[in-house]
Design a protein around this motif. Structure first.
Motif, mmCIF file in Angstrom:
data_model
loop_
_atom_site.group_PDB
_atom_site.id
_atom_site.type_symbol
_atom_site.label_atom_id
_atom_site.label_comp_id
_atom_site.label_asym_id
_atom_site.label_seq_id
_atom_site.Cartn_x
_atom_site.Cartn_y
_atom_site.Cartn_z
ATOM 1 N N GLU A 112 -24.648 4.872 22.341
ATOM 2 C CA GLU A 112 -26.069 4.965 22.024
ATOM 3 C C GLU A 112 -26.375 6.091 21.049
ATOM 4 O O GLU A 112 -27.187 5.943 20.139
ATOM 5 C CB GLU A 112 -26.866 5.180 23.318
ATOM 6 C CG GLU A 112 -28.367 5.166 23.140
ATOM 7 C CD GLU A 112 -28.932 3.773 22.922
ATOM 8 O OE1 GLU A 112 -30.121 3.675 22.571
ATOM 9 O OE2 GLU A 112 -28.192 2.782 23.095
ATOM 10 N N ASN A 113 -25.722 7.245 21.231
ATOM 11 C CA ASN A 113 -26.069 8.400 20.402
ATOM 12 C C ASN A 113 -24.905 9.386 20.372
ATOM 13 O O ASN A 113 -24.193 9.546 21.365
ATOM 14 C CB ASN A 113 -27.315 9.095 20.964
ATOM 15 C CG ASN A 113 -27.881 10.125 20.012
ATOM 16 O OD1 ASN A 113 -27.997 9.883 18.824
ATOM 17 N ND2 ASN A 113 -28.208 11.293 20.529
ATOM 18 N N VAL A 114 -24.724 10.026 19.222
ATOM 19 C CA VAL A 114 -23.718 11.080 19.052
ATOM 20 C C VAL A 114 -24.421 12.300 18.472
ATOM 21 O O VAL A 114 -25.088 12.204 17.438
ATOM 22 C CB VAL A 114 -22.573 10.641 18.106
ATOM 23 C CG1 VAL A 114 -21.578 11.784 17.905
ATOM 24 C CG2 VAL A 114 -21.863 9.411 18.645
ATOM 25 N N THR A 115 -24.278 13.434 19.139
ATOM 26 C CA THR A 115 -24.946 14.662 18.716
ATOM 27 C C THR A 115 -23.944 15.792 18.596
ATOM 28 O O THR A 115 -23.102 15.977 19.485
ATOM 29 C CB THR A 115 -26.043 15.075 19.718
ATOM 30 O OG1 THR A 115 -26.967 13.998 19.872
ATOM 31 C CG2 THR A 115 -26.786 16.306 19.236
ATOM 32 N N LEU A 116 -24.016 16.534 17.501
ATOM 33 C CA LEU A 116 -23.204 17.727 17.309
ATOM 34 C C LEU A 116 -24.092 18.951 17.468
ATOM 35 O O LEU A 116 -25.173 19.012 16.888
ATOM 36 C CB LEU A 116 -22.571 17.756 15.905
ATOM 37 C CG LEU A 116 -21.318 16.921 15.670
ATOM 38 C CD1 LEU A 116 -21.632 15.437 15.714
ATOM 39 C CD2 LEU A 116 -20.693 17.285 14.327
ATOM 40 N N LYS A 117 -23.615 19.929 18.249
ATOM 41 C CA LYS A 117 -24.384 21.146 18.458
ATOM 42 C C LYS A 117 -23.432 22.302 18.762
ATOM 43 O O LYS A 117 -22.258 22.079 19.067
ATOM 44 C CB LYS A 117 -25.381 20.954 19.594
ATOM 45 C CG LYS A 117 -24.760 20.627 20.945
ATOM 46 C CD LYS A 117 -25.790 20.539 22.059
ATOM 47 C CE LYS A 117 -26.755 19.398 21.838
ATOM 48 N NZ LYS A 117 -27.689 19.233 22.991
ATOM 49 N N PRO A 118 -23.916 23.535 18.686
ATOM 50 C CA PRO A 118 -23.065 24.673 19.063
ATOM 51 C C PRO A 118 -22.609 24.544 20.501
ATOM 52 O O PRO A 118 -23.390 24.168 21.383
ATOM 53 C CB PRO A 118 -23.987 25.886 18.874
ATOM 54 C CG PRO A 118 -25.021 25.433 17.906
ATOM 55 C CD PRO A 118 -25.241 23.973 18.195
ATOM 56 N N GLY A 119 -21.334 24.840 20.750
ATOM 57 C CA GLY A 119 -20.802 24.713 22.085
ATOM 58 C C GLY A 119 -20.822 26.020 22.853
ATOM 59 O O GLY A 119 -21.134 27.084 22.303
ATOM 60 N N ASP A 120 -20.497 25.943 24.121
ATOM 61 C CA ASP A 120 -20.390 27.105 24.987
ATOM 62 C C ASP A 120 -18.912 27.349 25.245
ATOM 63 O O ASP A 120 -18.277 26.630 26.005
ATOM 64 C CB ASP A 120 -21.136 26.857 26.304
ATOM 65 C CG ASP A 120 -21.120 28.072 27.231
ATOM 66 O OD1 ASP A 120 -20.693 29.145 26.774
ATOM 67 O OD2 ASP A 120 -21.521 27.931 28.395
ATOM 68 N N GLY A 121 -18.354 28.366 24.578
ATOM 69 C CA GLY A 121 -16.930 28.630 24.687
ATOM 70 C C GLY A 121 -16.124 28.048 23.543
ATOM 71 O O GLY A 121 -15.027 28.516 23.253
ATOM 72 N N ARG A 122 -16.649 27.025 22.903
ATOM 73 C CA ARG A 122 -16.047 26.459 21.696
ATOM 74 C C ARG A 122 -17.142 26.309 20.660
ATOM 75 O O ARG A 122 -18.310 26.092 21.007
ATOM 76 C CB ARG A 122 -15.406 25.093 21.982
ATOM 77 C CG ARG A 122 -14.263 25.156 22.996
ATOM 78 C CD ARG A 122 -13.525 23.841 23.071
ATOM 79 N NE ARG A 122 -12.543 23.841 24.140
ATOM 80 C CZ ARG A 122 -11.664 22.870 24.350
ATOM 81 N NH1 ARG A 122 -11.665 21.803 23.541
ATOM 82 N NH2 ARG A 122 -10.807 22.940 25.330
#
Length: 272
Positions: A207-217
């Motif tokens: 349905e959806n793919v989102t890129l965002k800043p990660g936690d730890g990566r």
């Protein structure tokens, strides 16, 4: 270079603040988007892929998605202080990293005009000719630097193919970004023509793919599925592209089945 947290979105915004020097990219990008030869290649490469072979869309829309995903992925990695070695190994500037990413994302599939099979290898000579012309139009590249940029772009193009392991971080970005074009629209052409293969059905489940800043990566890729068929797309295709990309330690992928019920708990959530 402006330090910022990249905004979550599907499109690269040249007006936004980025975690990298963007002047060269922003100078070249309009040329890529309006060049008649490139436009025609992107249209023509869908003939073998879709019309004759019945594969997913590999035309202008695919390229737009991959380029935007690649630039967003690159921005997030830069924000996480991930080292890029392609331009640096060639003695090029940091500003050339994003240029390499954008050029490779735009031209990585043009080999389809020769044949879908082994298209990554056919893309090399075709992209080489286009790059010679495009890079010659910018005075911040002399002949030597243009050759070095071209070398890195061609390497990244070749290594989007899983048979070839990326030797640069820039190439790893292209490889992973290619797999991130996996939402429902990705398979719209063969599905509408009656295709019901696992790749097509799995794409329909995303349905959806989102890129965002990660936690730890530096990067978190969030994938929303609407049924269990999406597992194939994530585990077999995206996982294969991430493997040996050089980005494994920097990207966290979480896929959630938003429509999971009591009979579907085994695939309610997967994480790479």
């Amino acid at each position: 270079m402006a330090e910022s947290t990249p905004s979550v979105g599907h499109e690269y915004d040249p007006e936004a603040d980025h975690n990298f020097p963007d002047e060269r990219l922003n100078a070249i990008l309009p040329e890529l988007l309006s060049d008649p030869e490139i436009e025609t290649y992107l249209e023509a490469q869908n003939v073998n892929a879709v019309t004759r072979k019945g594969y997913n869309d590999h035309g202008p829309k695919h390229i737009e998605i991959v380029r935007n995903r690649a630039l967003n992925l690159y921005d997030l990695l830069k924000g996480g202080d991930v080292a890029f070695n392609g331009a640096a190994d060639q003695g090029l500037d940091e500003a050339d990293e994003a240029v390499i990413v954008a050029l490779a994302a735009t031209l990585h599939d043009i080999g389809h005009v020769v044949h879908r099979d082994e298209h990554a290898y056919y893309s090399i000579p075709l992209a080489s000719d286009v790059l010679d012309r495009i890079l010659a139009g910018f005075d911040f590249y002399d002949v030597r630097d243009a050759v070095r940029v071209k070398s890195e772009v061609l390497h990244a193009i070749l290594c989007h193919h899983t048979e070839e392991d990326p030797l640069t971080t820039e190439a790893g970005v292209i490889r992973v970004a290619d797999a991130l074009d996996m939402e429902r629209g990705r398979s719209r052409i063969p599905y509408e023509k009656g295709g019901r293969g696992i790749n097509t059905l799995s794409s329909q489940a995303i349905e959806n793919v989102t890129l965002k800043p990660g936690d730890g990566r530096p990067v978190l890729v969030e994938i929303e599925m609407i049924n269990a068929a999406g597992v194939y797309q994530v585990d077999n295709l995206l996982k294969a592209k991430l493997h040996n990309s050089g980005l494994e330690k920097h990207v966290r992928i979480v896929a959630v089945n938003t429509k999971a019920d009591a009979d579907d708990q085994l695939v309610e959530r997967i994480e790479l």
